[in-house]
Design an enzyme around this catalytic site. Structure first.
Site, mmCIF file in Angstrom:
data_model
loop_
_atom_site.group_PDB
_atom_site.id
_atom_site.type_symbol
_atom_site.label_atom_id
_atom_site.label_comp_id
_atom_site.label_asym_id
_atom_site.label_seq_id
_atom_site.Cartn_x
_atom_site.Cartn_y
_atom_site.Cartn_z
ATOM 1 N N SER A 253 0.654 -1.049 -0.129
ATOM 2 C CA SER A 253 0.031 0.094 -0.147
ATOM 3 C C SER A 253 0.695 1.132 0.051
ATOM 4 O O SER A 253 1.893 1.332 0.557
ATOM 5 C CB SER A 253 -0.741 0.009 1.172
ATOM 6 O OG SER A 253 -1.573 1.233 1.673
ATOM 7 N N HIS B 297 -7.570 3.059 -4.531
ATOM 8 C CA HIS B 297 -8.385 2.966 -5.790
ATOM 9 C C HIS B 297 -9.855 2.588 -5.037
ATOM 10 O O HIS B 297 -9.982 1.757 -4.203
ATOM 11 C CB HIS B 297 -7.691 1.682 -6.463
ATOM 12 C CG HIS B 297 -7.357 0.623 -5.814
ATOM 13 N ND1 HIS B 297 -6.242 0.561 -5.168
ATOM 14 C CD2 HIS B 297 -7.962 -0.712 -5.513
ATOM 15 C CE1 HIS B 297 -5.850 -0.606 -4.334
ATOM 16 N NE2 HIS B 297 -7.016 -1.254 -4.891
ATOM 17 N N TYR C 174 -1.604 0.509 10.508
ATOM 18 C CA TYR C 174 -1.778 -0.293 9.279
ATOM 19 C C TYR C 174 -0.459 0.067 8.352
ATOM 20 O O TYR C 174 -0.209 -1.052 7.856
ATOM 21 C CB TYR C 174 -2.861 0.443 8.697
ATOM 22 C CG TYR C 174 -3.193 -0.116 7.057
ATOM 23 C CD1 TYR C 174 -3.659 -1.275 7.016
ATOM 24 C CD2 TYR C 174 -3.051 1.030 6.148
ATOM 25 C CE1 TYR C 174 -4.058 -1.617 5.555
ATOM 26 C CE2 TYR C 174 -3.176 0.308 4.907
ATOM 27 C CZ TYR C 174 -3.588 -0.623 4.703
ATOM 28 O OH TYR C 174 -3.799 -1.124 3.388
ATOM 29 N N GLU D 245 0.288 3.553 1.800
ATOM 30 C CA GLU D 245 0.136 4.029 3.113
ATOM 31 C C GLU D 245 1.395 3.558 3.782
ATOM 32 O O GLU D 245 2.049 4.615 4.663
ATOM 33 C CB GLU D 245 -0.931 3.552 3.757
ATOM 34 C CG GLU D 245 -1.079 3.815 5.181
ATOM 35 C CD GLU D 245 -1.970 5.236 5.495
ATOM 36 O OE1 GLU D 245 -2.332 5.879 4.692
ATOM 37 O OE2 GLU D 245 -1.918 5.692 6.693
HETATM 38 P P1 NAP Z 1 -11.410 -4.677 1.912
HETATM 39 O O1 NAP Z 1 -12.596 -4.144 1.048
HETATM 40 O O2 NAP Z 1 -11.107 -4.158 3.215
HETATM 41 O O3 NAP Z 1 -11.047 -6.244 1.945
HETATM 42 C C1 NAP Z 1 -10.462 -6.839 2.937
HETATM 43 C C2 NAP Z 1 -10.653 -8.532 2.779
HETATM 44 O O4 NAP Z 1 -9.804 -9.050 3.693
HETATM 45 C C3 NAP Z 1 -12.117 -9.004 2.903
HETATM 46 O O5 NAP Z 1 -12.491 -10.006 2.168
HETATM 47 C C4 NAP Z 1 -12.035 -9.375 4.684
HETATM 48 O O6 NAP Z 1 -13.000 -10.472 4.880
HETATM 49 C C5 NAP Z 1 -10.493 -9.973 4.263
HETATM 50 N N1 NAP Z 1 -10.059 -10.520 5.846
HETATM 51 C C6 NAP Z 1 -9.659 -9.798 6.480
HETATM 52 N N2 NAP Z 1 -9.336 -10.267 7.838
HETATM 53 C C7 NAP Z 1 -9.177 -11.511 7.369
HETATM 54 C C8 NAP Z 1 -8.524 -12.814 8.145
HETATM 55 N N3 NAP Z 1 -7.787 -12.773 9.110
HETATM 56 N N4 NAP Z 1 -8.624 -13.687 7.413
HETATM 57 C C9 NAP Z 1 -9.209 -13.861 6.087
HETATM 58 N N5 NAP Z 1 -9.764 -12.994 5.451
HETATM 59 C C10 NAP Z 1 -9.587 -11.509 6.122
HETATM 60 O O7 NAP Z 1 -10.292 -4.356 1.257
HETATM 61 P P2 NAP Z 1 -9.796 -3.693 -0.362
HETATM 62 O O8 NAP Z 1 -10.025 -2.329 -0.406
HETATM 63 O O9 NAP Z 1 -10.375 -4.802 -1.397
HETATM 64 O O10 NAP Z 1 -7.982 -4.017 -0.433
HETATM 65 C C11 NAP Z 1 -7.521 -5.187 -0.730
HETATM 66 C C12 NAP Z 1 -6.284 -5.341 -0.138
HETATM 67 O O11 NAP Z 1 -5.648 -4.333 -0.963
HETATM 68 C C13 NAP Z 1 -6.095 -5.067 1.420
HETATM 69 O O12 NAP Z 1 -4.936 -5.693 1.780
HETATM 70 C C14 NAP Z 1 -5.662 -3.726 1.463
HETATM 71 O O13 NAP Z 1 -5.081 -3.377 2.528
HETATM 72 C C15 NAP Z 1 -4.828 -3.568 0.347
HETATM 73 N N6 NAP Z 1 -4.778 -2.012 -0.483
HETATM 74 C C16 NAP Z 1 -5.895 -1.495 -0.852
HETATM 75 C C17 NAP Z 1 -6.070 -0.131 -1.378
HETATM 76 C C18 NAP Z 1 -7.160 0.630 -1.624
HETATM 77 O O14 NAP Z 1 -7.001 1.692 -2.012
HETATM 78 N N7 NAP Z 1 -8.394 -0.265 -1.911
HETATM 79 C C19 NAP Z 1 -4.732 0.373 -1.723
HETATM 80 C C20 NAP Z 1 -3.574 -0.378 -1.157
HETATM 81 C C21 NAP Z 1 -3.717 -1.671 -0.709
HETATM 82 P P3 NAP Z 1 -14.398 -10.079 5.526
HETATM 83 O O15 NAP Z 1 -15.391 -9.971 4.186
HETATM 84 O O16 NAP Z 1 -14.644 -11.291 6.268
HETATM 85 O O17 NAP Z 1 -13.973 -9.014 6.432
HETATM 86 O O1 G4F Z 2 -10.634 6.792 2.501
HETATM 87 P P1 G4F Z 2 -9.611 6.669 3.583
HETATM 88 O O2 G4F Z 2 -9.971 6.235 4.929
HETATM 89 O O3 G4F Z 2 -8.440 5.891 2.967
HETATM 90 P P2 G4F Z 2 -6.753 5.848 3.577
HETATM 91 O O4 G4F Z 2 -6.516 6.150 4.819
HETATM 92 O O5 G4F Z 2 -5.844 6.656 2.585
HETATM 93 O O6 G4F Z 2 -6.385 4.324 3.173
HETATM 94 C C1 G4F Z 2 -6.845 3.697 1.998
HETATM 95 O O7 G4F Z 2 -5.900 3.505 1.141
HETATM 96 C C2 G4F Z 2 -4.687 2.972 1.433
HETATM 97 C C3 G4F Z 2 -3.732 3.167 0.168
HETATM 98 O O8 G4F Z 2 -2.753 4.422 0.296
HETATM 99 C C4 G4F Z 2 -4.972 1.361 1.576
HETATM 100 F F1 G4F Z 2 -3.978 0.963 1.832
HETATM 101 C C5 G4F Z 2 -5.880 1.227 2.719
HETATM 102 O O9 G4F Z 2 -6.191 0.206 2.858
HETATM 103 C C6 G4F Z 2 -7.334 2.217 2.411
HETATM 104 O O10 G4F Z 2 -7.819 1.525 1.529
HETATM 105 O O11 G4F Z 2 -9.137 8.138 3.975
HETATM 106 C C7 G4F Z 2 -8.528 9.064 2.914
HETATM 107 C C8 G4F Z 2 -8.159 10.437 3.335
HETATM 108 C C9 G4F Z 2 -7.460 10.550 4.469
HETATM 109 O O12 G4F Z 2 -6.327 11.328 4.588
HETATM 110 C C10 G4F Z 2 -8.355 10.771 5.833
HETATM 111 O O13 G4F Z 2 -7.960 11.449 7.016
HETATM 112 O O14 G4F Z 2 -9.407 11.116 3.758
HETATM 113 C C11 G4F Z 2 -9.304 11.636 4.892
HETATM 114 N N1 G4F Z 2 -10.676 11.773 5.574
HETATM 115 C C12 G4F Z 2 -11.342 13.012 5.696
HETATM 116 N N2 G4F Z 2 -12.501 12.689 6.388
HETATM 117 C C13 G4F Z 2 -11.574 10.808 6.000
HETATM 118 C C14 G4F Z 2 -12.778 11.078 6.381
HETATM 119 N N3 G4F Z 2 -11.222 9.410 5.963
HETATM 120 C C15 G4F Z 2 -12.493 8.590 6.231
HETATM 121 N N4 G4F Z 2 -12.431 7.284 6.195
HETATM 122 N N5 G4F Z 2 -13.713 9.195 6.653
HETATM 123 C C16 G4F Z 2 -13.702 10.626 6.878
HETATM 124 O O15 G4F Z 2 -14.947 11.131 7.249
#
Ligand code: NAP
Ligand code: G4F
Length: 329
Positions: free
Chosen positions: A126, A180, A150, A128
């Protein structure tokens, strides 16, 4: 069975897992998703796929469940998308986050090493991990300074993935993905929260939307395009890590502006800052330099920021209209 490509996806019930499963089914893979046991099923995002994929129970916390799964399935590729992925929860539950998001990766890598070291492994790293960015934009060579439990846990997962490649010669690689989003995003993440909040205001279901930091800058892309890269990375000759993002940055305030404007509204009277949504430590600015992926994987994002916001808002309006009880009830 012999010629069939088999794949295991952890986190299949999440946003990325559901899009990746779609892509792999289209490509002809036998797709197995690992799901953890819960008291009620949580298959909303994969309901349209359940007759085309296999679901098996397992948990990143349970080593033996991972070993047994790999022994039974004999997959060629494993995509590790499972994690505790919400940054604020990592501050309130840092140990659980480390168990899932950090140590979970080692458990899966150890299972691969034991059962079949030829399995190709993708780790969901990530942006992050960059945290307090020392340079902008961020590339594969930018130093990491994570700002949340995280981010720290993801960095552990990132390094252990590289370590198993170097120590044991496994085909393991990490995609360092920037934010994304999509209509399947979890509702607590800011983009989905804004899309839903703006739609509620426009439909007369809410009077305001409370958010945290409106000045945070993120590089937001469209999730279905990002899962393509995960697959591409495992088809290369050698395992290599890549940064993936759009190369364009916007604030949460701009996200509000575009979302409300799409509904014919000015966001300013409706959006309020609530201190409870501020974080103990914030990542203020993230911006990807994905030129290595452009060059070597021939991958580029196709959906613009404005299109992404509009896709998400339109999906929320549709959903809320479907859920809204008819007049008079
Ligand atoms: P998400 O919607 O939060 O999905 C997380 C998944 O992990 C869910 O299917 C959840 O299952 C499963 N999980 C959590 N704990 C588990 C455990 N102990 N054993 C088995 N499964 C478990 O995340 P996402 O946005 O699709 O992201 C996918 C991955 O990419 C994550 O690792 C996230 O950290 C990483 N990532 C995401 C972004 C982004 O912007 N979306 C960016 C960079 C990296 P349940 O449905 O049972 O909760
Ligand atoms: O949508 P966010 O919670 O995503 P964040 O913290 O960037 O993390 C996501 O992206 C990461 C990749 O860089 C992933 F690895 C991670 O798993 C996750 O998918 O927050 C985005 C921004 C932050 O700066 C937060 O402080 O939005 C700001 N924000 C402002 N108001 C808020 C809010 N975030 C959330 N969740 N809720 C608010 O009300």
């Amino acid at each position: 069975m012999a010629s069939e490509r088999r794949v295991l996806v952890t986190g299949i019930t999440g946003q990325d897992g559901s899009y990746l499963a779609e892509l792999l089914v289209e490509k002809g893979y036998h797709v197995t998703g690992m799901v953890r046991r819960s008291s009620s099923e949580n298959f909303e995002r994969i309901a349209h796929l359940v007759d085309r994929i296999e679901l098996r129970q397992g948990d990143l916390l349970d080593q033996l469940s991972l070993v047994n799964l790999l022994q039974d399935l004999q997959p060629h590729e494993v995509y590790n998308l499972a994690a505790q992925s919400f940054v604020p929860t990592s501050f309130s539950q840092p140990i659980l986050t480390a168990e899932f998001t950090a140590l979970g990766v080692t458990r899966l890598l150890e299972a691969i090493r034991l059962v079949d070291p030829t399995i190709r492994f993708y780790q969901a790293s990530s942006s992050e991990m960059f945290g307090n960015v020392p340079e902008s934009p961020q590339s594969e060579t930018t130093p990491f300074q994570p700002r949340s439990p995280y981010g720290v846990a993801k960095l552990y997962g990132h390094w252990i993935t590289l370590n198993y490649r170097e120590s044991y010669g496994l085909f393991t690689c990490s995609g360092i993905l920037f934010n994304h989003e999509s209509p399947r995003r979890g509702r607590e993440f800011v983009t989905r929260k804004i899309a839903e909040g703006a739609s509620r205001v426009a439909l007369g279901l809410a009077e305001r939307l409370e958010l945290g930091n409106l000045d945070a800058r993120r590089d937001w892309g469209y999730a279905p395009e990002y899962v393509e890269v995960m697959w591409l990375m495992l088809q290369q000759e050698r395992p290599v890590d890549y940064v993936i993002g759009t190369g364009e940055q916007h604030t949460t305030r701009e996200f509000c502006e575009v979302a409300f404007a799409h509904l014919g509204l000015d966001y300013r009277p409706y959006v309020q800052v609530a201190p409870r949504f501020l974080r103990p430590a914030e990542v203020n600015s993230l911006l990807a330099d994905a030129s290595k992926a452009h060059r070597e994987l021939d991958w580029k994002p196709r959906t613009s920021f404005t299109e992404l916001v509009q896709i998400m808002v339109d999906a929320e309006v549709d959903r809320l209209r479907r859920e809204k009880p008819p007049e008079g009830r």
